[in-house]
Motif scaffolding. Structure first.
Motif, PDB file in Angstrom:
ATOM      1  N   PHE A 111     -33.938  40.513  19.764  1.00  0.00           N
ATOM      2  CA  PHE A 111     -33.652  40.032  21.113  1.00  0.00           C
ATOM      3  C   PHE A 111     -34.652  40.563  22.144  1.00  0.00           C
ATOM      4  O   PHE A 111     -34.940  39.881  23.132  1.00  0.00           O
ATOM      5  CB  PHE A 111     -32.228  40.410  21.513  1.00  0.00           C
ATOM      6  CG  PHE A 111     -31.182  39.541  20.888  1.00  0.00           C
ATOM      7  CD1 PHE A 111     -30.892  38.292  21.416  1.00  0.00           C
ATOM      8  CD2 PHE A 111     -30.507  39.955  19.754  1.00  0.00           C
ATOM      9  CE1 PHE A 111     -29.940  37.471  20.830  1.00  0.00           C
ATOM     10  CE2 PHE A 111     -29.547  39.146  19.152  1.00  0.00           C
ATOM     11  CZ  PHE A 111     -29.267  37.898  19.694  1.00  0.00           C
ATOM     12  N   SER A 112     -35.179  41.762  21.937  1.00  0.00           N
ATOM     13  CA  SER A 112     -36.180  42.277  22.874  1.00  0.00           C
ATOM     14  C   SER A 112     -37.466  41.462  22.812  1.00  0.00           C
ATOM     15  O   SER A 112     -38.119  41.243  23.834  1.00  0.00           O
ATOM     16  CB  SER A 112     -36.477  43.754  22.570  1.00  0.00           C
ATOM     17  OG  SER A 112     -35.349  44.559  22.818  1.00  0.00           O
ATOM     18  N   ASN A 113     -37.814  41.018  21.604  1.00  0.00           N
ATOM     19  CA  ASN A 113     -39.052  40.253  21.444  1.00  0.00           C
ATOM     20  C   ASN A 113     -38.925  38.798  21.881  1.00  0.00           C
ATOM     21  O   ASN A 113     -39.929  38.150  22.160  1.00  0.00           O
ATOM     22  CB  ASN A 113     -39.507  40.288  19.975  1.00  0.00           C
ATOM     23  CG  ASN A 113     -40.188  41.600  19.627  1.00  0.00           C
ATOM     24  OD1 ASN A 113     -40.838  42.214  20.455  1.00  0.00           O
ATOM     25  ND2 ASN A 113     -40.023  42.031  18.399  1.00  0.00           N
ATOM     26  N   GLY A 121     -32.231  42.762  24.665  1.00  0.00           N
ATOM     27  CA  GLY A 121     -32.100  43.735  23.589  1.00  0.00           C
ATOM     28  C   GLY A 121     -30.892  44.640  23.724  1.00  0.00           C
ATOM     29  O   GLY A 121     -30.048  44.716  22.822  1.00  0.00           O
ATOM     30  N   ALA A 122     -30.793  45.358  24.841  1.00  0.00           N
ATOM     31  CA  ALA A 122     -29.711  46.343  25.021  1.00  0.00           C
ATOM     32  C   ALA A 122     -28.322  45.717  24.999  1.00  0.00           C
ATOM     33  O   ALA A 122     -27.433  46.220  24.295  1.00  0.00           O
ATOM     34  CB  ALA A 122     -29.943  47.126  26.317  1.00  0.00           C
ATOM     35  N   PRO A 123     -28.061  44.615  25.734  1.00  0.00           N
ATOM     36  CA  PRO A 123     -26.719  44.014  25.662  1.00  0.00           C
ATOM     37  C   PRO A 123     -26.342  43.567  24.246  1.00  0.00           C
ATOM     38  O   PRO A 123     -25.184  43.739  23.823  1.00  0.00           O
ATOM     39  CB  PRO A 123     -26.816  42.811  26.611  1.00  0.00           C
ATOM     40  CG  PRO A 123     -27.912  43.147  27.547  1.00  0.00           C
ATOM     41  CD  PRO A 123     -28.890  43.928  26.735  1.00  0.00           C
ATOM     42  N   GLN A 336     -47.236  42.878  14.139  1.00  0.00           N
ATOM     43  CA  GLN A 336     -46.517  43.602  15.182  1.00  0.00           C
ATOM     44  C   GLN A 336     -45.408  42.794  15.836  1.00  0.00           C
ATOM     45  O   GLN A 336     -44.481  43.361  16.412  1.00  0.00           O
ATOM     46  CB  GLN A 336     -47.533  44.050  16.255  1.00  0.00           C
ATOM     47  CG  GLN A 336     -46.978  44.869  17.392  1.00  0.00           C
ATOM     48  CD  GLN A 336     -46.669  44.027  18.631  1.00  0.00           C
ATOM     49  OE1 GLN A 336     -47.049  42.848  18.706  1.00  0.00           O
ATOM     50  NE2 GLN A 336     -45.991  44.617  19.579  1.00  0.00           N
ATOM     51  N   TYR A 337     -45.466  41.456  15.694  1.00  0.00           N
ATOM     52  CA  TYR A 337     -44.522  40.631  16.457  1.00  0.00           C
ATOM     53  C   TYR A 337     -43.802  39.586  15.595  1.00  0.00           C
ATOM     54  O   TYR A 337     -42.587  39.638  15.426  1.00  0.00           O
ATOM     55  CB  TYR A 337     -45.257  39.954  17.608  1.00  0.00           C
ATOM     56  CG  TYR A 337     -44.362  39.160  18.521  1.00  0.00           C
ATOM     57  CD1 TYR A 337     -43.517  39.794  19.426  1.00  0.00           C
ATOM     58  CD2 TYR A 337     -44.351  37.769  18.478  1.00  0.00           C
ATOM     59  CE1 TYR A 337     -42.690  39.069  20.268  1.00  0.00           C
ATOM     60  CE2 TYR A 337     -43.528  37.032  19.311  1.00  0.00           C
ATOM     61  CZ  TYR A 337     -42.703  37.689  20.213  1.00  0.00           C
ATOM     62  OH  TYR A 337     -41.886  36.969  21.028  1.00  0.00           O
ATOM     63  N   PHE A 338     -44.543  38.640  15.046  1.00  0.00           N
ATOM     64  CA  PHE A 338     -43.901  37.497  14.392  1.00  0.00           C
ATOM     65  C   PHE A 338     -43.134  37.890  13.119  1.00  0.00           C
ATOM     66  O   PHE A 338     -41.975  37.497  12.949  1.00  0.00           O
ATOM     67  CB  PHE A 338     -44.946  36.422  14.067  1.00  0.00           C
ATOM     68  CG  PHE A 338     -45.469  35.725  15.288  1.00  0.00           C
ATOM     69  CD1 PHE A 338     -44.687  34.796  15.962  1.00  0.00           C
ATOM     70  CD2 PHE A 338     -46.725  36.003  15.783  1.00  0.00           C
ATOM     71  CE1 PHE A 338     -45.156  34.156  17.102  1.00  0.00           C
ATOM     72  CE2 PHE A 338     -47.209  35.369  16.918  1.00  0.00           C
ATOM     73  CZ  PHE A 338     -46.413  34.442  17.579  1.00  0.00           C
ATOM     74  N   LEU A 339     -43.764  38.654  12.224  1.00  0.00           N
ATOM     75  CA  LEU A 339     -43.071  39.060  10.999  1.00  0.00           C
ATOM     76  C   LEU A 339     -41.864  39.958  11.281  1.00  0.00           C
ATOM     77  O   LEU A 339     -40.808  39.775  10.661  1.00  0.00           O
ATOM     78  CB  LEU A 339     -44.055  39.758  10.043  1.00  0.00           C
ATOM     79  CG  LEU A 339     -45.073  38.840   9.362  1.00  0.00           C
ATOM     80  CD1 LEU A 339     -45.971  39.656   8.437  1.00  0.00           C
ATOM     81  CD2 LEU A 339     -44.372  37.737   8.573  1.00  0.00           C
ATOM     82  N   PRO A 340     -41.958  40.937  12.210  1.00  0.00           N
ATOM     83  CA  PRO A 340     -40.761  41.722  12.541  1.00  0.00           C
ATOM     84  C   PRO A 340     -39.608  40.888  13.084  1.00  0.00           C
ATOM     85  O   PRO A 340     -38.441  41.172  12.786  1.00  0.00           O
ATOM     86  CB  PRO A 340     -41.274  42.721  13.600  1.00  0.00           C
ATOM     87  CG  PRO A 340     -42.703  42.893  13.268  1.00  0.00           C
ATOM     88  CD  PRO A 340     -43.167  41.541  12.806  1.00  0.00           C
ATOM     89  N   VAL A 341     -39.920  39.851  13.870  1.00  0.00           N
ATOM     90  CA  VAL A 341     -38.858  38.990  14.391  1.00  0.00           C
ATOM     91  C   VAL A 341     -38.155  38.261  13.244  1.00  0.00           C
ATOM     92  O   VAL A 341     -36.924  38.196  13.187  1.00  0.00           O
ATOM     93  CB  VAL A 341     -39.425  37.985  15.416  1.00  0.00           C
ATOM     94  CG1 VAL A 341     -38.407  36.896  15.735  1.00  0.00           C
ATOM     95  CG2 VAL A 341     -39.814  38.700  16.696  1.00  0.00           C
ATOM     96  N   LEU A 342     -38.946  37.733  12.307  1.00  0.00           N
ATOM     97  CA  LEU A 342     -38.358  37.028  11.161  1.00  0.00           C
ATOM     98  C   LEU A 342     -37.558  37.976  10.277  1.00  0.00           C
ATOM     99  O   LEU A 342     -36.451  37.650   9.836  1.00  0.00           O
ATOM    100  CB  LEU A 342     -39.464  36.351  10.349  1.00  0.00           C
ATOM    101  CG  LEU A 342     -40.225  35.214  11.040  1.00  0.00           C
ATOM    102  CD1 LEU A 342     -41.380  34.735  10.170  1.00  0.00           C
ATOM    103  CD2 LEU A 342     -39.288  34.055  11.365  1.00  0.00           C
ATOM    104  N   ALA A 343     -38.115  39.158  10.016  1.00  0.00           N
ATOM    105  CA  ALA A 343     -37.431  40.120   9.156  1.00  0.00           C
ATOM    106  C   ALA A 343     -36.157  40.650   9.810  1.00  0.00           C
ATOM    107  O   ALA A 343     -35.127  40.814   9.138  1.00  0.00           O
ATOM    108  CB  ALA A 343     -38.367  41.283   8.825  1.00  0.00           C
TER     109      ALA A 343
END
Length: 402
Positions: A111-113, A121-123, A336-343
């Protein structure tokens, strides 16, 4: 009284659920937005004539270093979970398990990304923590404390990098370095504001209400009820959660150290990408530039810091990548961005079903280790023929030999 408390809890849970649904709507819009940005970026490479050079750079890529970069992000994720573990490890009644905390950390990444400025992110993490059986007050206290420590860690890390690599920035980028210093100053102001909310919530509430009254005077038709609600409830919960956690300053300090190590793994990703392209670079310099990019992306009010990430990477790492900076950015952004979001979308569904608290698990591990260590000591005190050795007699023999 109890009825009012239950109503308040139901209202808070309902508002968190509504916030989660709103975040999902924002995520869908963000995904569309990022797809459009990717198309624009590809079009720019074609129009500028850099497409062939971009493809050629990717062909020479050393995939081993890319895999190592992915592993570095996994380590970053591990330390993020560890920071949450430190927050609940002393509470034997905490219903939160390891898998729950993995889900919470993944929820924050997702959610942060995919929300502007990472506001979702926090909520989302508080809502996820509340689903473990933790009260909304406890979930908010845990998440708010983690948020403050993380923000403070970013400021401290940036300060250390400016101390050790300030000269490099001035020599390489000249007066543009002032932008980085301004970003660092903004982060310091942000941390001070968070501490003010924690340490003097009543003062912050009075100042906030004064500002809202001033806004209402110039914009009488504007609905400010949600801002008043934030001041009336969230500021006090934020302060109480931090005050409760700050009582154990040793654990807070340990969490800060873990956070600094976690950030170091994230900021080291460009170094791995440089190695993937066969380019040698100073590790500390890469950490410093990675820290500055993080400050820049967090200041851009778009999902994933879009615009700030591209511009910051191109400017800070162009002296290292040279003509391969476009390909370098794509690989870095993927890791740093796309793969972490998918994972993280896959990890968010994890649940802890054992019902055994982390505190209980930790005491079991500690007891087993103590038993193992005691058995080793006993074996050392037994002679080869099976007789037990008296340590006092051994000392006496040593003295008589002397």
């Amino acid at each position: 009284m109890a009825r009012n408390k239950r109503a308040k809890v139901r209202t808070t849970v309902s508002s968190s659920a509504d916030s989660s649904h709103q975040n999902m709507g924002s995520v869908r819009k963000s995904v569309i937005f990022l797809c459009v940005v990717a198309l624009i970026y590809a079009a720019y490479l074609v129009i500028s004539g850099q497409w062939g050079e971009f493809i050629e750079s990717l062909r020479t890529l050393n995939n081993t270093w890319v895999v190592l970069a992915m592993g570095a992000y996994v380590v970053y994720f591990f330390f993020g979970v560890l920071a949450y573990v430190l927050a609940v490890i002393d509470d034997p009644k905490s219903p939160v398990g390891i898998r729950d905390l993995m889900s919470v950390e993944a929820t924050g990444i997702f959610f942060s990304n995919l929300t502007p400025n990472g506001t979702g992110g926090a909520p989302a993490q508080i809502f996820r923590l509340s689903r473990t059986g933790l009260s909304m007050g406890g979930a908010g206290a845990l998440q708010y404390t983690r948020f403050i420590v993380y923000e403070a860690g970013e400021g401290i890390f940036a300060a250390l990098m400016l101390i050790f690599r300030g000269g490099y920035f001035v020599e390489t980028y000249g007066n543009v370095f002032l932008i980085g210093a301004a970003l660092f100053g903004f982060k310091i102001v942000e941390v001070i504001a968070l501490l003010a909310i924690c340490l003097a919530p009543r003062l912050v509430m009075r100042l906030g209400n004064a500002v809202l009254r001033l806004v209402k005077r110039f914009a009488p038709n504007k609905d400010l009820s949600k801002y008043r609600s934030f001041l009336d409830t969230q500021v006090l919960e934020f302060s109480r959660g931090f005050s409760h956690a700050a009582r154990d300053w040793r654990r807070m300090l340990a969490t800060l150290v873990v956070t600094l190590i976690q950030l170091g793994w994230q900021f080291s990703l460009p170094w791995f990408v440089l190695k993937a392209f066969g380019i040698e670079a100073d590790f500390l310099t890469c950490l410093a530039c990675g820290s500055m990019i993080e400050l820049l992306t967090s200041a851009v009010p778009l999902p994933g810091g879009t615009g700030g990430a591209e511009g910051g990477f191109a400017f800070l790492f162009a002296p290292m990548f040279g003509s391969e900076v476009a390909a370098g950015f794509v690989v870095w952004r993927m890791v740093q961005y796309f793969l972490p979001v998918l994972a993280s979308a896959l990890v968010m569904g994890l649940r802890s079903d054992s019902g055994v608290s982390i505190n209980t698990r930790w005491r079991r591990v500690r007891t087993r280790f103590q038993s193992f260590w005691t058995s080793i000591k006993r074996k050392k005190r037994i002679s080869p023929n099976g007789a037990r050795i008296n340590p006092h007699r051994l000392r006496h023999k040593k003295r008589s030999r002397r």
